[in-house]
Design a protein around this motif. Structure first.
Motif, short mmCIF file in Angstrom:
data_model
loop_
_atom_site.label_atom_id
_atom_site.label_comp_id
_atom_site.label_asym_id
_atom_site.label_seq_id
_atom_site.Cartn_x
_atom_site.Cartn_y
_atom_site.Cartn_z
N GLY A 1 -17.72 -11.72 2.08
CA GLY A 1 -16.76 -12.07 1.28
C GLY A 1 -17.08 -12.36 -0.05
O GLY A 1 -15.87 -12.60 -0.86
N HIS A 2 -18.34 -12.37 -0.54
CA HIS A 2 -18.52 -12.44 -1.95
C HIS A 2 -18.12 -11.55 -2.94
O HIS A 2 -17.99 -10.31 -2.45
CB HIS A 2 -19.93 -12.73 -2.13
CG HIS A 2 -20.78 -13.76 -1.65
ND1 HIS A 2 -21.57 -13.93 -0.55
CD2 HIS A 2 -20.79 -15.15 -1.93
CE1 HIS A 2 -21.86 -15.34 -0.15
NE2 HIS A 2 -21.51 -15.92 -1.22
N TYR A 3 -17.56 -11.90 -3.80
CA TYR A 3 -17.14 -10.93 -5.06
C TYR A 3 -18.39 -10.42 -5.87
O TYR A 3 -19.32 -11.39 -6.14
CB TYR A 3 -16.11 -11.32 -6.11
CG TYR A 3 -14.79 -11.80 -5.59
CD1 TYR A 3 -14.31 -10.97 -4.41
CD2 TYR A 3 -13.77 -12.91 -5.80
CE1 TYR A 3 -12.91 -11.32 -3.93
CE2 TYR A 3 -12.60 -13.07 -5.40
CZ TYR A 3 -12.21 -12.30 -4.29
OH TYR A 3 -10.97 -12.47 -3.88
N GLU A 4 -18.55 -9.22 -6.17
CA GLU A 4 -19.56 -8.84 -6.98
C GLU A 4 -19.19 -9.01 -8.64
O GLU A 4 -17.84 -8.94 -8.67
CB GLU A 4 -19.83 -7.44 -6.84
CG GLU A 4 -20.56 -7.44 -5.61
CD GLU A 4 -21.14 -5.84 -5.17
OE1 GLU A 4 -22.08 -5.73 -4.33
OE2 GLU A 4 -20.62 -4.84 -6.05
N PRO A 5 -20.06 -9.54 -9.59
CA PRO A 5 -19.52 -9.94 -10.88
C PRO A 5 -19.00 -9.00 -11.77
O PRO A 5 -20.15 -8.15 -12.46
CB PRO A 5 -20.62 -10.56 -11.28
CG PRO A 5 -21.96 -9.91 -10.62
CD PRO A 5 -21.49 -9.52 -9.28
N VAL A 6 -17.80 -8.23 -11.88
CA VAL A 6 -17.49 -7.04 -12.53
C VAL A 6 -18.05 -7.20 -13.97
O VAL A 6 -18.37 -6.53 -14.62
CB VAL A 6 -16.02 -6.80 -12.32
CG1 VAL A 6 -15.55 -5.48 -12.97
CG2 VAL A 6 -15.83 -6.90 -10.76
N GLU A 7 -17.42 -8.55 -14.86
CA GLU A 7 -17.45 -8.59 -16.10
C GLU A 7 -18.86 -8.85 -16.27
O GLU A 7 -19.35 -8.12 -17.42
CB GLU A 7 -16.88 -9.86 -16.57
CG GLU A 7 -16.76 -9.94 -18.03
CD GLU A 7 -15.93 -10.97 -18.39
OE1 GLU A 7 -15.53 -11.20 -19.78
OE2 GLU A 7 -15.41 -12.00 -17.78
N GLU A 8 -19.77 -9.41 -15.72
CA GLU A 8 -21.16 -9.50 -16.06
C GLU A 8 -21.91 -8.07 -16.09
O GLU A 8 -22.54 -7.76 -16.87
CB GLU A 8 -21.97 -10.36 -14.95
CG GLU A 8 -23.23 -10.59 -15.48
CD GLU A 8 -23.95 -11.61 -14.53
OE1 GLU A 8 -25.15 -11.85 -14.45
OE2 GLU A 8 -23.30 -12.20 -13.69
N ILE A 9 -21.56 -7.30 -15.16
CA ILE A 9 -22.08 -6.00 -15.00
C ILE A 9 -21.61 -5.05 -16.21
O ILE A 9 -22.18 -4.25 -16.69
CB ILE A 9 -21.71 -5.36 -13.87
CG1 ILE A 9 -22.37 -5.97 -12.58
CG2 ILE A 9 -22.00 -3.73 -13.55
CD1 ILE A 9 -21.82 -5.53 -11.23
N SER A 10 -19.98 -5.27 -16.39
CA SER A 10 -19.75 -4.49 -17.73
C SER A 10 -20.48 -4.89 -18.92
O SER A 10 -20.45 -4.09 -19.66
CB SER A 10 -18.19 -4.86 -17.75
OG SER A 10 -17.42 -4.29 -18.87
N LYS A 11 -20.81 -6.36 -19.07
CA LYS A 11 -21.47 -6.49 -20.27
C LYS A 11 -22.90 -5.94 -20.30
O LYS A 11 -23.35 -5.50 -21.45
CB LYS A 11 -21.41 -8.16 -20.17
CG LYS A 11 -20.14 -8.84 -20.63
CD LYS A 11 -20.28 -10.23 -20.56
CE LYS A 11 -18.92 -10.90 -20.99
NZ LYS A 11 -18.81 -12.36 -21.07
N ILE A 12 -23.41 -5.63 -19.20
CA ILE A 12 -24.85 -5.09 -19.22
C ILE A 12 -24.88 -3.57 -19.72
O ILE A 12 -25.47 -3.26 -20.36
CB ILE A 12 -25.53 -5.27 -17.80
CG1 ILE A 12 -25.83 -6.85 -17.46
CG2 ILE A 12 -26.72 -4.45 -17.56
CD1 ILE A 12 -26.14 -6.93 -15.94
N LEU A 13 -23.82 -3.22 -18.98
CA LEU A 13 -23.42 -1.67 -19.47
C LEU A 13 -22.94 -1.55 -20.69
O LEU A 13 -23.46 -0.52 -21.39
CB LEU A 13 -22.47 -1.09 -18.59
CG LEU A 13 -22.84 -1.06 -17.21
CD1 LEU A 13 -21.62 -0.41 -16.13
CD2 LEU A 13 -23.90 -0.01 -16.78
N ASP A 14 -22.35 -2.59 -21.29
CA ASP A 14 -22.04 -2.51 -22.68
C ASP A 14 -23.27 -2.37 -23.65
O ASP A 14 -23.44 -1.70 -24.52
CB ASP A 14 -21.14 -3.72 -23.28
CG ASP A 14 -19.79 -3.61 -22.49
OD1 ASP A 14 -19.29 -2.59 -22.43
OD2 ASP A 14 -19.09 -4.84 -22.60
N ASP A 15 -24.07 -3.35 -23.24
CA ASP A 15 -25.47 -3.20 -24.06
C ASP A 15 -26.30 -1.96 -23.76
O ASP A 15 -26.87 -1.52 -24.80
CB ASP A 15 -26.20 -4.28 -23.39
CG ASP A 15 -25.75 -5.88 -23.79
OD1 ASP A 15 -24.95 -6.00 -24.70
OD2 ASP A 15 -26.19 -6.85 -23.09
#
Length: 704
Positions: free
Chosen positions: A254-268
Motif C-alpha cells: 500500500g505504500h505510495y512511491e514518491p512522485v515529487e521526489e522522483i520528478s525533482k531528480i529528473l529535473d536535475d
C-alpha cells in the motif's frame, strides 16, 4: 397438378402420441404421458444427468431449472464482501444498482445512439481531471477503459509513440525501447511490455525503501545505464525513454512511491543532459484516495501540479466505488496524446474519436461512476476514504498489540515513523485525528508473524493462518514480498468501504482465534482445511498450480510477478552443514552451476560459425536448511517412489509414516536431498553420478 392427399384420423394420432411421449414435441402437443416438471429439482438435471459442461446440449431445459442449478453451483464461491484480498469494490448503493440494471444493455461504442451516456462520460473525465490538479491553459483529455490494465497500456503506448516520433525527428533508431520497473510492479505493467514489444528490466525493492521504488537508486543509476543508442534508463522505475511510471499505491504493502521526489531528480537530470523525461502515474487505487484523504500523499505533490506528470490512470471499480468494469486515463493536455493513435469512427450514424483497446464495452459502469461523483460529492468521498483509513489503522494496531504480529505496512504509524518500536499508545481514536497525522498510503494492512512469535513457535507456518481463515470464509492471501525481500511472507487485508466496524471487530477476533488454535494445537491436521482439488475445468483451463503445489512453479511469485524473461529451472538442495556428505553435494552443485553460467556467458560473447554445441543449461540453485513442507515431502516421495520413504525420513515404512514422522520430529528428515521441481526428479544422499545426470539432462542444443 395437385398432389395426392390421404385422410388423417385425429383419434389415431392422439393415441400414438400417448403411447410415445418422446414424439410429442414434434407436433407441439403436451400429454399426460410426457415427463412434467413441478420444481427446478424435478427436472432431468436433478437425478438423470449433469448439466452439460463442454458441449451444448441437444435439448434445452426450463429457465427456472437451469437458473437454480447454476445458482447452487455458484454457492461454492466465496462471499465477495469477505474477499479481503481484492481492491475491487463489491458494494454499491441501491439506487446505483438500479441504474446499473436499467442501463446494462448500453454499449459505449454506440455514441450516437446513447448521447446522454456519452455526456456523462465527458463529465466524468472533466471531474477526475480537476481532482488531479489539471492546470489552467491546458486542455485535458481522457477516456474510460475497462480497468486500470487497459489504461496503463494506453498510457504506455502513448509514451512509447511520443518517444518514437521524437527519435525519428532526430534521425535516431527507434527499434529498442525499454522499461525498468521495481519488483513491486503490478502485472499490468509487465503485460504492457510484453504485448507492445518493449524490453522490461526488473529490479528489487528493499526494506530501506519501504518495499517500493527507492529514489536513491534513481540518483545512483540515472547517468550510468545506457542501453543501445542514446537509451537512458532510470533504475527502479518503469521507464520507456523518455518516460517513467511511478506507482501510487503498491499492491503488496500500500505504500505510495514518491512522485515529487522522483520528478525533482529528473529535473536535475534534464539540467545536466537536456533529456526531458516525463512521468506517468499509475494510480490504480491511489487515484481515488489521495485527492480525498487529509493525508493526500504525505505532503508532496503527485498529480498534474507537477509539470513532469503527463498522464494518470485509475480504477473506477476500486476506490471509485463502482462494480468491476471501469477504469480511467487522463492526459494533462491533448498534445500528450499522439494524433495517429486516435481513431475517427464513422459508425451507426455518427462520428466519434476513440483511443481504446476495446470497441464494444459496457456503459452502465460509467453512469454509476457519475452517480457516485455527484451523489457523494467531495465531502462524501472524503468521509468514506477517511473511514477506510481509520479502520485499517485499527486493524493494524490491534494486530501489533497482540504481540503475535508485526505490520509491514505503516499507515497506522505516526507520520515519518516507519518501524515498529512497540505499543506506545492505546488503540482508541483521538479527538480530531485524521489520516494526516499518520503516514500516507492505501488502506492496506500487510502483516506477518512477529520475530518473538516465530522464536516461540518456530514450527508454525504463516500460511496456516490464511488456510484456517478461509474455513471461516475470509479470503486473506499469504505470499512473499517482492524479489530482494521475498524471504518475508505477508498476510494482506484490503480495507474497502464495506468493511464496517462490526465486521472489523469480528475479523480481529477470528484472526486471534485461529492463531490461538495453532499455538495450542500445532499437531492439528491442517490438510483438513486446505482448499479442495481443482475442478476439471481448472485443470484444462490453466497451466498454473494450486496453493498446495506452488513449490513446483517454474517461475514462483518469489521471483517477481509474471516476469517475461526466460525462467531457469530451479534445483533445491535440502542441506545440513554438519553433515559432510551434504557439504560435498553443495560444493558440487555450486561448481556445476558456475560452469554452466560461464559457458552461457562465453557462448553469448563469442562468434562461432555454424557449429552445433551441446551446453549445460543454467539453473537456479536454491539451498535451504529447513525441512520440507508436507506438500514438498509428498512430491519428493512421488519422484523417488514411496518404497524409498525410509531413505527420506528415518524409520518411515511408507508415505503415511513419513508424513506423520516429519510432523512429529523434523530432525528425522535425512539430508542431503536434491530436487529438480521443474522436471520431476530427486536424488537422495551423496550420489554424485545421479546428481550430475540430473543436471546434465537440463542440457540444450543451440546453434552458435
Amino acid at each position: 397438378m395437385a398432389g395426392l392427399a390421404r385422410h388423417v384420423d385425429p383419434d389415431e394420432i392422439i393415441k400414438t402420441i400417448h403411447d410415445n411421449p418422446r414424439e410429442s414435441h414434434k407436433r407441439h402437443l403436451h400429454t399426460r404421458g410426457a415427463i412434467t416438471q413441478n420444481t427446478p429439482y424435478s427436472s432431468r438435471y436433478s437425478t438423470q444427468q449433469e448439466i452439460s459442461k463442454f458441449k451444448i446440449p441437444r435439448d434445452g431445459a426450463p429457465a427456472d431449472a437451469v437458473h437454480q442449478m447454476l445458482k447452487d453451483e455458484l454457492d461454492l464461491d466465496g462471499k465477495p464482501n469477505l474477499n479481503l484480498a481484492s481492491f475491487v469494490g463489491t458494494y454499491m448503493e441501491r439506487e446505483a444498482d438500479a441504474l446499473m440494471m436499467e442501463n446494462i444493455s448500453k454499449n459505449m461504442s454506440d455514441a450516437d445512439e446513447y448521447p446522454a451516456m456519452m455526456d456523462m462520460h465527458a463529465r466524468c473525465v472533466s471531474i477526475i481531471a480537476h481532482l488531479w490538479g489539471v492546470q489552467k491553459g491546458e486542455s485535458a483529455i481522457g477516456t474510460a477503459t475497462t480497468g486500470s490494465s487497459e489504461a496503463i497500456h494506453l498510457g504506455g503506448l502513448a509514451m512509447k509513440r511520443r518517444w518514437q516520433e521524437k527519435r525519428r525527428a532526430e534521425g535516431k533508431d527507434t527499434s529498442n525501447p525499454n522499461i525498468i520497473m521495481g519488483a513491486n510492479a503490478q502485472v499490468a505493467l509487465e503485460k504492457f511490455a510484453r504485448y507492445f514489444e518493449v524490453e522490461s528490466r526488473i529490479l528489487p525493492v528493499s526494506k530501506k525503501s519501504n518495499f517500493r521504488l527507492d529514489p536513491d537508486l534513481v540518483k545512483e543509476n540515472i547517468d550510468e545505464n545506457t542501453i543501445g543508442s542514446d537509451h537512458e534508463c532510470v533504475r527502479g522505475l518503469w521507464l520507456i525513454y523518455p518516460g517513467v511510471f511511478v506507482i501510487l499505491g503498491s499492491t503488496y504493502t500500500g505504500h505510495y512511491e514518491p512522485v515529487e521526489e522522483i520528478s525533482k531528480i529528473l529535473d536535475d537530470y534534464e539540467k545536466k543532459t537536456g533529456n526531458d523525461i516525463p512521468i506517468h502515474v499509475d494510480a490504480a487505487s491511489g487515484g481515488f484516495i489521495a485527492p480525498f484523504t487529509h493525508a493526500q500523499v504525505g505532503g508532496p505533490k503527485w498529480n498534474f501540479e507537477l509539470p513532469r506528470v503527463k498522464s494518470i490512470n485509475t480504477s473506477g471499480h476500486k476506490f471509485g466505488l463502482v462494480y468491476a468494469g471501469v477504469g480511467w486515463i487522463i492526459w494533462r493536455d491533448e498534445s500528450m496524446l499522439p494524433k495517429h493513435l486516435v481513431f475517427e469512427l464513422h459508425y451507426l450514424g455518427g462520428t466519434e474519436e476513440s483511443y481504446t483497446l476495446n470497441f464494444s464495452r459496457p456503459g452502465a459502469q460509467i453512469i454509476c461512476q457519475y452517480f457516485n461523483l455527484i451523489h457523494l460529492g467531495f465531502n462524501g468521498f472524503r468521509s468514506i476514504m477517511e473511514n477506510c483509513m481509520t479502520n485499517a489503522r485499527l486493524l493494524s494496531k490491534s494486530l501489533e498489540a497482540s504481540g503475535w504480529y508485526t505490520c509491514v505496512s505503516d499507515i497506522h504509524r505516526k507520520k515519518g515513523e516507519h518501524e515498529f518500536t512497540g505499543m506506545t499508545e492505546d488503540l482508541s481514536r483521538k479527538e480530531g485525528e485524521t489520516s494526516a497525522d499518520y503516514n500516507a498510503g492505501l488502506p492496506v494492512v500487510a502483516f506477518r508473524f512477529s520475530d518473538a512469535f516465530k522464536n516461540d513457535y518456530p514450527k508454525l507456518r504463516q500460511q496456516s493462518v490464511s488456510t484456517l481463515l478461509r474455513a471461516k470464509q475470509y479470503i486473506i492471501p499469504n505470499y512473499p514480498l517482492p524479489p530482494g525481500e521475498d524471504k518475508t511472507e505477508i498476510l494482506r487485508v484490503v480495507v474497502r468501504e464495506s468493511m464496517s466496524l462490526d465486521l472489523l471487530d469480528r475479523l480481529i477476533s477470528d484472526i486471534f482465534a485461529v492463531t490461538q488454535t495453532l499455538m495450542e494445537s500445532d499437531a492439528v491436521d491442517l490438510q483438513a482445511y486446505a482448499p479442495g482439488t481443482n475442478s476439471v475445468e481448472k485443470q484444462h483451463g490453466s497451466q498454473g498450480h494450486d496453493n498446495r503445489n506452488r513449490h513446483k512453479a517454474t517461475r514462483p511469485m518469489s521471483h517477481g510477478v509474471h516476469r517475461s524473461h526466460k525462467s531457469l529451472d530451479v534445483i533445491t538442495l535440502f542441506h545440513k552443514p554438519s553433515v559432510p556428505a551434504s557439504t560435498r553435494v553443495l560444493t558440487l552443485l555450486k561448481q556445476v552451476s558456475a560452469e554452466a553460467s560461464d559457458t552461457a556467458t562465453e557462448d553469448q560473447a563469442t562468434d562461432h560459425s555454424h557449429q552445433k554445441k551441446i551446453q549445460r543449461s543454467e539453473f537456479e540453485l536454491n539451498v535451504t536448511e529447513d525441512p520440507p513442507t508436507g506438500d514438498q515431502l509428498r512430491t519428493i516421495l512421488e519422484y523417488v517412489g514411496a518404497r524409498r520413504a525410509k531413505d527420506v525420513v528415518e524409520g518411515a515404512r511408507n508415505e503415511s509414516d513419513a508424513m506423520r514422522m516429519l510432523k512429529e520430529d523434523s530432525k528425522r528428515f535425512r539430508r542431503p536431498v536434491v530436487v529438480d521441481w521443474n522436471n520431476g526428479r530427486a536424488v537422495i544422499g551423496e550420489n554424485e553420478s545421479e546428481i550430475l545426470k540430473m543436471v546434465g539432462e537440463l542440457t540444450k542444443e543451440t546453434n552458435v
